[in-house]
Every structure is written in C-alpha cells, then in structure tokens.
Design a protein around this motif. Structure first.
Motif, short mmCIF file in Angstrom:
data_model
loop_
_atom_site.label_atom_id
_atom_site.label_comp_id
_atom_site.label_asym_id
_atom_site.label_seq_id
_atom_site.Cartn_x
_atom_site.Cartn_y
_atom_site.Cartn_z
N GLU A 74 0.83 -1.21 0.00
CA GLU A 74 0.00 0.00 0.00
C GLU A 74 0.86 1.25 0.00
O GLU A 74 2.02 1.24 0.41
N LYS A 75 0.26 2.33 -0.48
CA LYS A 75 0.89 3.65 -0.44
C LYS A 75 -0.17 4.65 0.01
O LYS A 75 -1.22 4.78 -0.63
N ASN A 76 0.10 5.30 1.11
CA ASN A 76 -0.82 6.31 1.65
C ASN A 76 -2.23 5.75 1.87
O ASN A 76 -3.23 6.44 1.64
N GLY A 77 -2.29 4.49 2.30
CA GLY A 77 -3.59 3.89 2.61
C GLY A 77 -4.29 3.25 1.43
O GLY A 77 -5.37 2.67 1.60
N TYR A 78 -3.71 3.34 0.23
CA TYR A 78 -4.32 2.77 -0.97
C TYR A 78 -3.48 1.59 -1.47
O TYR A 78 -2.25 1.59 -1.34
N SER A 80 -1.27 -0.25 -3.77
CA SER A 80 -0.31 0.34 -4.70
C SER A 80 -0.77 0.22 -6.14
O SER A 80 -1.19 -0.86 -6.59
N GLU A 83 -6.71 3.04 -7.00
CA GLU A 83 -7.44 4.02 -6.19
C GLU A 83 -8.33 3.33 -5.16
O GLU A 83 -9.24 3.93 -4.61
N THR A 85 -8.80 1.71 -1.53
CA THR A 85 -8.17 1.76 -0.22
C THR A 85 -7.85 0.35 0.26
O THR A 85 -8.54 -0.62 -0.07
N ASP A 107 -0.84 -1.14 10.17
CA ASP A 107 -2.30 -0.94 10.19
C ASP A 107 -3.00 -2.01 9.37
O ASP A 107 -4.03 -2.57 9.80
N ARG A 243 13.64 6.53 0.65
CA ARG A 243 12.50 6.38 1.54
C ARG A 243 11.85 5.04 1.27
O ARG A 243 11.52 4.74 0.13
N GLU A 249 13.17 8.42 -3.08
CA GLU A 249 12.25 9.52 -3.32
C GLU A 249 12.83 10.83 -2.83
O GLU A 249 13.71 10.87 -1.99
N GLN A 252 11.32 16.08 1.32
CA GLN A 252 10.57 17.32 1.34
C GLN A 252 10.90 18.11 2.61
O GLN A 252 10.99 17.53 3.69
#
Length: 331
Positions: A74-78, A80, A83, A85, A107, A243, A249, A252
């Motif tokens: 997953e990436k950011n809850g989705y 990979s 779209e 979740t 999680d 990362r 990556e 930031q």
C-alpha cells in the motif's frame, strides 16, 4: 452473522497449479511476475495491472484462490497502483484466501488479523530483501550519473547507512572507482566499513566532514542530514534520499534544488526475485501440509506396531508419505 470459514483449506495447499492466482494492482514488477507465472502454466488473472494477462473486474478477480498484492502493498492507505483503499480491499477478502503481499504496514496487518485473514509477507524474506537492494542501489547510481557533471570514478561519495542497500551501494561505487566513505553508528559496522577499504564515519559526528563530497546517498529510511549539515555540503553536491525499502524519493522540502527522486530500476530482475520468494513460500506451506498429513498415520501406525509387533513402521511411513505428497503436491 457471518459463519467462520476455515482458513485456507489444507487439502488445497501445494496444488497451486490447479488454482487461480489473482494479481491486484502494482507496477511493472507485478506485471512481469504475473507474466512469468502464467508462462509456467499457472491460472493467472489480474486487476488494475497494465499489461498483465487475463484482466478481470475486481469482483471476478476476488474469486481466485490465491491473492498476490504488490511491493509495497500500500501507499498512503491505498493499494499500490490503484485508487482502492487497503481497508476496502481487506474487507472484500475471505478467510479462505491465501494472501501474499510485500512490505505490509502495521495498520493493514492489524486489520487483516481482526478480519481473520492471513497475509504472508514475501518481503520479510531476507533473501528477497538482499536481492532487492541490488536494483535499488543501481537506481541511485543511475541518478548520480544522470544529474552530475563528473564521472563517479575518482569522485568523493558518501553513503549514509550500512544496511542491505548501503552495503551493495558502497560495493558498486567502489567498483566504479569512486572514493567511498560510509557512515554508520554501530562499532561493528564501522569496523566492517574499514575492513572493506571504505572511509568510516560515525553518523552522529558528521559535522565538519561533509565539505568534500560531490554525491551523498542516504540509504537510511529517514532524514539523517538536518539543515545545518546540509548547509555544509558543496553547492554542486547531489543528495539522493531513500524512503522505504524499494524506492528512492525526493526529500521534502527540497533544499537548494539538490535533492533528486529516482525510482528503482531492474523491474524484470525484481519480478524474478519476487517469483523465487513466492515459490519458496509455496514450498514451505507444502512441507507444513505434508507434516500435518504424515503425523496421524505414523502415530496410529506405531501404536498398532507396539500391540501386534508384526508390521514394520517403514510401511506406514512410506504409505503416509505417499498420501502426504498426493495431498500436498507443489508441481
């Protein structure tokens, strides 16, 4: 109330060739993995995976016996590459599914456990993690070659961290003729760094040592150089930040435009490595199934022997093993 179906049925373990394997989401690595396994004769289907064989709607793909999720899962809850979740996907899966995924987050693992799902993390394999470090390191070197005006040969380079990726990256840079320095915190790592012929630096004592480097690679999965240390780098220094396990990556926020994002290269090789890891997991489950089938006949057979002293135990062992192989066949 939903009835509790048994976990992945024991009689199916080891019969992967007779079952459908669904590949859900991911990138070129998953596409190539699906193509490889289809070429080997597996019944493969896919969803949201461009170029993969036998595309299906999600509802149809979830009818498969085995579910293979991407690396990372997953990436950011989705999931990979999609779209969808991760929570929605997990709630759509069944307890009897065999689920393989890479680098599963805490999680997702907790939710899967609460739903009675069993996820096998193929990236937990040390073999895969080490092999995965190779294309990751090459991707970092590719970025350095592309975004610097000097050759790496003879160029002072700093590798932050001496884990799997740090070891491979330092080795590759040295082979190219770079002047390699490596930072670490453990005394044992610093000793190995010196033994390999690199210049050892303590990660907590980098201040005042950064002025000569033209390229800095951070293989630690968090920021090591703060603004004060970044200010010590030369204006033309390229900083490549890592990362996660498989992707380099951009950090930031960017500082002086010197940070660069680079993706992992060698998708075909990565797909091959994941294929080997998944096959090995199949083998391990087959062995476990064979043992479970083998123990009861051996136990009751030995009881029979003790009372009759007629039949040799080897007959029971041979017959039991044959039964186990029939029920737990890999190929």
């Amino acid at each position: 109330m939903r009835a509790h179906a048994p976990a992945y049925p024991l009689w199916k373990r080891g019969n992967e060739m007779d079952q459908t394997i669904a590949f859900l989401g991911g990138d070129a690595r998953m596409r190539l993995l699906a193509q490889m396994m289809a070429a080997e004769g597996y019944d493969v289907c896919s969803w949201e995976l461009t170029g993969a064989p036998n595309k299906r709607a999600l509802c149809d793909a979830l009818k498969a016996d085995i579910i293979v999720l991407p690396l990372p899962a997953e990436k950011n809850g989705y999931l990979s590459g999609t779209e969808l979740t991760m929570e929605s996907l997990l709630r759509s899966l069944r307890r009897e599914h065999r689920i393989f995924a890479g680098n599963v987050g805490n999680d997702a693992s907790t939710l899967a456990q609460s739903l009675g799902l069993t996820i096998t993390d193929y990236f937990a394999s040390e073999e895969l993690s080490v092999r995965n470090a190779i294309p990751t390191a090459e991707g970092a070197i590719e970025a350095a070659m592309k975004h610097t005006s000097v050759t790496l040969h003879g160029t002072p380079c700093l590798v932050l961290g001496f884990g799997r990726i740090g070891k491979v990256l330092a080795h590759d840079l040295s082979a190219l003729g770079a002047k390699v320095s490596v930072s670490a915190r453990k005394r044992s790592d610093l000793a190995w760094i010196d033994a390999f012929g690199y210049a050892p630096l303590h990660t907590n004592r980098l201040s005042g040592t950064l002025g000569e480097f033209r390229v800095v690679f951070n293989t630690v999965p968090h920021q090591v150089l703060d603004e004060t240390l970044l200010a010590e780098l030369p204006p033309d220094c390229l900083l490549v930040e890592q990362r996660g396990h498989a992707v380099f990556e951009q950090l930031q926020p960017p500082i002086d435009g010197r940070l660069h994002r680079t993706r992992q290269r060698g998708a075909f090789t990565c797909g091959q490595h994941i294929r080997v890891a998944v096959h090995r997991l199949f083998d391990e489950l087959v062995f476990a199934a064979a043992v479970i089938y083998l123990i009861p006949p051996l136990y009751f057979g030995s009881c029979f022997i003790r009372h009759t002293e007629v039949q040799p135990v080897f007959i029971f062992a041979h017959n039991s093993l044959q039964s186990a192989v029939r029920h737990a066949r890999f190929r």
